[in-house]
Enzyme design. Sequence first.
Site, PDB file in Angstrom:
ATOM      1  N   LYS A 130      -5.131 -54.584 -13.462  1.00 30.90           N
ATOM      2  CA  LYS A 130      -5.313 -53.323 -14.133  1.00 30.90           C
ATOM      3  C   LYS A 130      -5.718 -52.289 -12.944  1.00 30.90           C
ATOM      4  O   LYS A 130      -5.798 -52.738 -11.791  1.00 30.90           O
ATOM      5  CB  LYS A 130      -6.751 -53.411 -15.027  1.00 30.90           C
TER       6      LYS A 130
ATOM      7  N   TYR B  88     -14.023 -27.041   8.021  1.00 30.75           N
ATOM      8  CA  TYR B  88     -14.531 -26.267   6.907  1.00 30.75           C
ATOM      9  C   TYR B  88     -16.101 -26.206   7.187  1.00 30.75           C
ATOM     10  O   TYR B  88     -16.859 -27.128   7.509  1.00 30.75           O
ATOM     11  CB  TYR B  88     -14.430 -26.629   5.514  1.00 30.75           C
TER      12      TYR B  88
END
Length: 827
Positions: free
Chosen positions: A493, A722
């Site tokens: 999965k 940033y």
Amino acid sequence: MNYSISEIASIINGIISGNNDNNIVIKNLLIDSRKINTAENSLFFAIKGERNNGHIFIADLYEKGVRTFVVSVLPADLTAFADASFILVKDTLHALQMLCAHHRAQFHIPVIGITGSNGKTVVKEWLFQLMREDKNIVRSPKSFNSQVGVPLSVWQMHRENDLAIFEAGISKPHEMELLEPIIRPTIGLITNIGQAHDENFENQHQKIAEKLKLFTNSEVLVYCKDYLVINEELSANKALEEVAVFTWSRKSRADLLIGRITKNTTDTEIQAVYKNNFIRINILFLDEASIENAIHCWALLLYLGYENPVIAERMKFLSPVAMRLELKEGINNCSIINDSYNSDLSSLGIALDFLNQQKQHPKKTLILSDILQSGRNEENLYKEVAELIHKKGISRLIGIGEAISRQADLFQVEKSFYNSTSDFLQHYNNTFFRDETILLKGARAFGFEAISKVIQQKAHETVLEINLNAIVHNLNYFRSKIKADTKIMAMVKAFSYGSGSFEIANILQFHRVDYLAVAYADEGIELRKAGITVPIMVMNPEEQSYDSMLQYNLEPEIYSFRVLSLFEETIKRSERNLNKQISIHLKLDTGMHRLGFEESEINELIVRIKNNKQLKIKSIFSHLVATDEAEHDEFTWLQIRRFNEMNERIQSHIGYPVLRHILNSAGISRFPDAQFDMVRLGIGLYGIGVNPGEQTQLQNVSTLKTSISQIKHIPANETIGYSRKGLAVRDTVIATVPIGYADGLSRKLSNGRGKMMVKGKAAPIIGNVCMDMCMIDITDIHANENDEVIVFGEAYPIAEVAKDVGTIPYEVLTGVSRRVKRVYFQE
């Protein structure tokens, strides 16, 4: 040389049962039921190991046409194999080794035996490259150096060979004494001694003593005197007193005394003194391992009498040894297998087997170059290639080279031929390939890298490498922890925990897991379309997908009466399933309190299931809360008891057996008494252990890597990134790498909390992680633009990354974005 069944029975001290009049001539030995070349001339050895038992595949092989078997247990019903011959022995592996030792004894040619901790395969392949012009050489395919690989390698010896090169590897004491009579080397070479398999030996001395057993009957041993522990063991080993030595050293007197080693921009010059003469070679490699491997080869060729000018000229053309097959995404929904560094018959067979493991496309195309310097008659060589291609079910052949083009008529498949790689590329256009798996198999001289470049899907330079050998190793590790009759459901999965769906499912299907589990139906549908036939359980079935689940034979997890009712309604509407039983899996809630039927709902559930004759319970299972946390063991046992009681109530009413499963990866290791009928293997398959001890037994599967885009020199007190979060506290060298939070790199690793590995050293992340890139501090690391950067892998494990982020390994693995290209490789 060919052998009759009676001859083989005599050699291995076996007793023939079944068809005693079998006149089959044996040419091929089989240990893997999935790798058959010519069934009618094959002898299958049903090897029984700790994790697998070859006897269970006899019926399958018989169906495929194999009629001769070596077994340690006869089939219960011999009449089911009317025209088959069985040779009964005590130990099938020992019988295989006996047969191949006998085969080796029929030849009186020089045989080079190579062992050591590292470099065995490279040295073997380089010796082949250096001597193939004047020798007809048989050698181990790839790294066939185990208790099974060595005999299969030696079986390849034929009358036309005038030199053999075999490698031998061991992982514990007493293994080499079994390999020595099979190889029986006349010339020995030990590469080096390292840490591999140290855990199985008392110390380095014992490990070297075991490896040296390979050379007890050799005429000479070639080795490097600088490994003092090898020198010491040789001096103390009375069994090797009669074995001559040919030594090389950088530090002390030796037959080949290495002098200056000069690393230039693109090559390395190695100077030495041999027989009082100054000699030198140049190789197109700069790393220390390649330099050592080249010197081993140099020493051995000098011992054999090659003149140094000949050696030096050939050394210039040594090419890298492809140690793995890579599977990548190609253009037009194709898959590309790249094995474009060498081309010979034995490695072609291995590559074709890997091609046939891939089920995502029915069409399989082989792009094959001329097979160079085989020493074989051209027509006979390509006749054998044509037979191999036919037997392996190849759909299309693209032959590149003048020799293969001359033999075009031998190939009875869709085909086209080109005189050179450039000729192919001139004719190539973007419509050549679509919805197919393509194997690139070429000698290095043909430069198939150019073909790979045009047919590979373009992607950015950050990649997640998936080691398929490690997946298999981890699967087998957990198989060794469970009972022989306990089944395995492998969890694929969430894109196989970020590793890729059908590629992982393919390898698991090939290695015969019993079940696969996916989260949603579309994952299962993708696997079915890719050729996966193993039963698949869908853990989160959604109403809109029920019809598709019935169409693609996917089995839902039923965890509530609402889901049960909706699924029953879908079955009623479906005309194709009127008279067919539909498999379902019942989930019980024993304490997780997420999904599943409560204990109070069991009686109603029994009535509902019994009233619907179309439903068949395939399994009953539950989910444990904390199998990896010892402080919750009491609650885990409570869950197991609840599960057992609820399951028994259901089974007592339905009248047929069902599979029961509750253990996950951690549970397999910590709660062996609760295996029931099946276990669910998830994170452990992908290399994450429940504790440090288990972690050492598992192999790293996933390596996330990128490269340096740009290097900048930042003055002290400047800021980086940033919000000016990164501060250069000194004159700092930073590297920008193309991976960011859109690729799955957590922003929590910003500002020194996380790191990456460059040249084996840790480089802290400096400043904030950006969407598509981030910066790392490489002030104390000598690096260049385009150098490799490891985000996680062997040196910086996923568990450590998870700890730095403050999460669990599951999240790190599954968080790697789909835009990051997955590259699958198999050693």
